[in-house]
Design an enzyme around this catalytic site. Structure first.
Site, PDB file in Angstrom:
ATOM      1  N   ASP A  91       1.151  -1.230  43.139  1.00 40.48           N
ATOM      2  CA  ASP A  91       0.100  -1.248  42.116  1.00 40.48           C
ATOM      3  C   ASP A  91       0.750  -0.990  40.766  1.00 40.48           C
ATOM      4  O   ASP A  91       0.777   0.129  40.254  1.00 40.48           O
ATOM      5  CB  ASP A  91      -0.962  -0.199  42.432  1.00 40.48           C
ATOM      6  CG  ASP A  91      -2.175  -0.335  41.535  1.00 40.48           C
ATOM      7  OD1 ASP A  91      -2.236  -1.297  40.750  1.00 40.48           O
ATOM      8  OD2 ASP A  91      -3.078   0.525  41.627  1.00 40.48           O
ATOM      9  N   ALA A  92       1.311  -2.058  40.206  1.00 33.62           N
ATOM     10  CA  ALA A  92       2.111  -1.964  38.983  1.00 33.62           C
ATOM     11  C   ALA A  92       1.445  -2.598  37.774  1.00 33.62           C
ATOM     12  O   ALA A  92       1.819  -2.326  36.641  1.00 33.62           O
ATOM     13  CB  ALA A  92       3.471  -2.622  39.215  1.00 33.62           C
ATOM     14  N   LYS A  93       0.476  -3.493  38.030  1.00 30.05           N
ATOM     15  CA  LYS A  93      -0.267  -4.181  36.968  1.00 30.05           C
ATOM     16  C   LYS A  93       0.668  -4.790  35.924  1.00 30.05           C
ATOM     17  O   LYS A  93       0.503  -4.619  34.721  1.00 30.05           O
ATOM     18  CB  LYS A  93      -1.279  -3.239  36.326  1.00 30.05           C
ATOM     19  CG  LYS A  93      -2.326  -2.730  37.324  1.00 30.05           C
ATOM     20  CD  LYS A  93      -3.319  -1.799  36.667  1.00 30.05           C
ATOM     21  CE  LYS A  93      -4.368  -1.334  37.675  1.00 30.05           C
ATOM     22  NZ  LYS A  93      -3.809  -0.450  38.720  1.00 30.05           N
ATOM     23  N   ARG A  94       1.640  -5.530  36.406  1.00 27.90           N
ATOM     24  CA  ARG A  94       2.592  -6.191  35.522  1.00 27.90           C
ATOM     25  C   ARG A  94       1.990  -7.493  34.974  1.00 27.90           C
ATOM     26  O   ARG A  94       0.984  -7.977  35.460  1.00 27.90           O
ATOM     27  CB  ARG A  94       3.899  -6.489  36.268  1.00 27.90           C
ATOM     28  CG  ARG A  94       4.644  -5.251  36.769  1.00 27.90           C
ATOM     29  CD  ARG A  94       5.029  -4.331  35.624  1.00 27.90           C
ATOM     30  NE  ARG A  94       6.043  -3.366  36.024  1.00 27.90           N
ATOM     31  CZ  ARG A  94       5.842  -2.065  36.135  1.00 27.90           C
ATOM     32  NH1 ARG A  94       4.660  -1.568  35.903  1.00 27.90           N
ATOM     33  NH2 ARG A  94       6.827  -1.252  36.482  1.00 27.90           N
ATOM     34  N   THR A 118       0.224  -6.013  41.963  1.00 28.37           N
ATOM     35  CA  THR A 118      -0.911  -6.290  41.085  1.00 28.37           C
ATOM     36  C   THR A 118      -0.406  -6.826  39.755  1.00 28.37           C
ATOM     37  O   THR A 118       0.589  -6.332  39.210  1.00 28.37           O
ATOM     38  CB  THR A 118      -1.772  -5.039  40.863  1.00 28.37           C
ATOM     39  OG1 THR A 118      -0.957  -3.968  40.381  1.00 28.37           O
ATOM     40  CG2 THR A 118      -2.449  -4.613  42.164  1.00 28.37           C
TER      41      THR A 118
END
Length: 271
Positions: A91-94, A118
């Site tokens: 869950d890094a939302k890159r 993510t």
């Protein structure tokens, strides 16, 4: 992990539970803080106690990044500890321009061997497609999130009355498919999950917001489930911080089992 393997795990465990590893050094039980690597010890106990009921684990990368170099080492050890038949989510939302996204993808898919990551879609196609070049790896695209600020942009309507999240769903169909792309769809949006499902009938959704954030698991299943389940419902705080004493792992197990039992009933209802 491919789609068939993921669905097989859902059927085997009668569960679509994702346990979020939001391992906050300020919130873990106090007795762990004297450990050499307290976050690893905490996550190890959570994983060992909940693996019977979980089909996915989602380490929130920020809680590990905040610890500096040791945090990255801990993250790697935690990921290696997760059983290989359980889906893993970074869950890094890159989301950045193409060459940078390609390096992010290499980091999480090649170096750390996560199954998915993510990704934020708002820089467009060249920020997303580098993540889609890896076989049996997944992009989990932010679509309709559960946080209060999501309304700032995601629900803005264009001149035709179409909300922005729907434009993201439609446009992204040109980039990936239901075998390599999932969507984040917040549980607190209720019936809007059904609107998302109309646009992307075959994709998996990663659904945060059940439990501590007040989302209804029954509503998520009612509006979001498809013929292959199509749901990974995440619970973080409600499971991992169920207690602060030395039996925190058993408390986490109990909460995970409660969710799995409800999920089992919902799978029997809708599949």
């Amino acid at each position: 992990m491919n789609k068939a393997e993921l669905f097989s795990q859902i059927q085997k465990k009668s569960s679509f539970l994702c346990v979020g590893l939001d391992a906050d050094i300020q919130k873990i039980p106090a007795h762990l803080k004297s450990e050499k690597d307290p976050i690893f010890t905490f996550c190890k106990e959570i994983i060992e106690q909940t693996a019977d009921f979980a089909v996915a684990y989602k380490p929130n990368i920020a809680f590990f990044e905040a610890l500096g170099p040791q945090g990255w080492e801990t993250l790697q050890k935690v990921n290696e500890l997760i059983p290989k038949d359980i889906f893993t989510i970074a869950d890094a939302k890159r989301g950045d321009i193409g060459n940078t996204s390609k390096l992010y993808a290499k980091a999480f898919f090649e170096k750390m061997d996560f199954d998915s990551v993510t990704v934020a879609p708002y820089m467009g196609v060249d920020s997303v497609t580098p993540f889609l070049e890896f076989e049996n790896k997944w992009v989990i695209l932010l679509a309709l999130t559960s946080n209060a600020g999501s309304m700032d942009f995601q629900l803005i309507k264009d001149e035709t009355g179409k909300p922005m999240y729907q434009s993201v769903l439609e446009k992204s169909q040109q980039w990936g498919n239901s075998d390599n792309m999932m969507y984040v769809v917040g549980a607190t949006r209720g019936e809007l999950i059904g609107e998302v499902r109309k646009v992307v009938p075959d994709h998996f959704f990663l659904v945060p917001g059940v439990g501590a954030q007040g989302g209804s698991l029954a509503d998520v299943a009612k509006y979001g489930m498809n013929s292959s389940c199509g749901l990974l419902v995440n619970s973080s705080r409600g499971i991992i911080y169920a207690s602060q004493d030395e039996n925190f792992g058993k408390s986490a197990r109990s909460e995970a089992q409660k969710l799995q039992e409800e999920m089992s009933s919902l799978l029997d209802t809708y599949l």
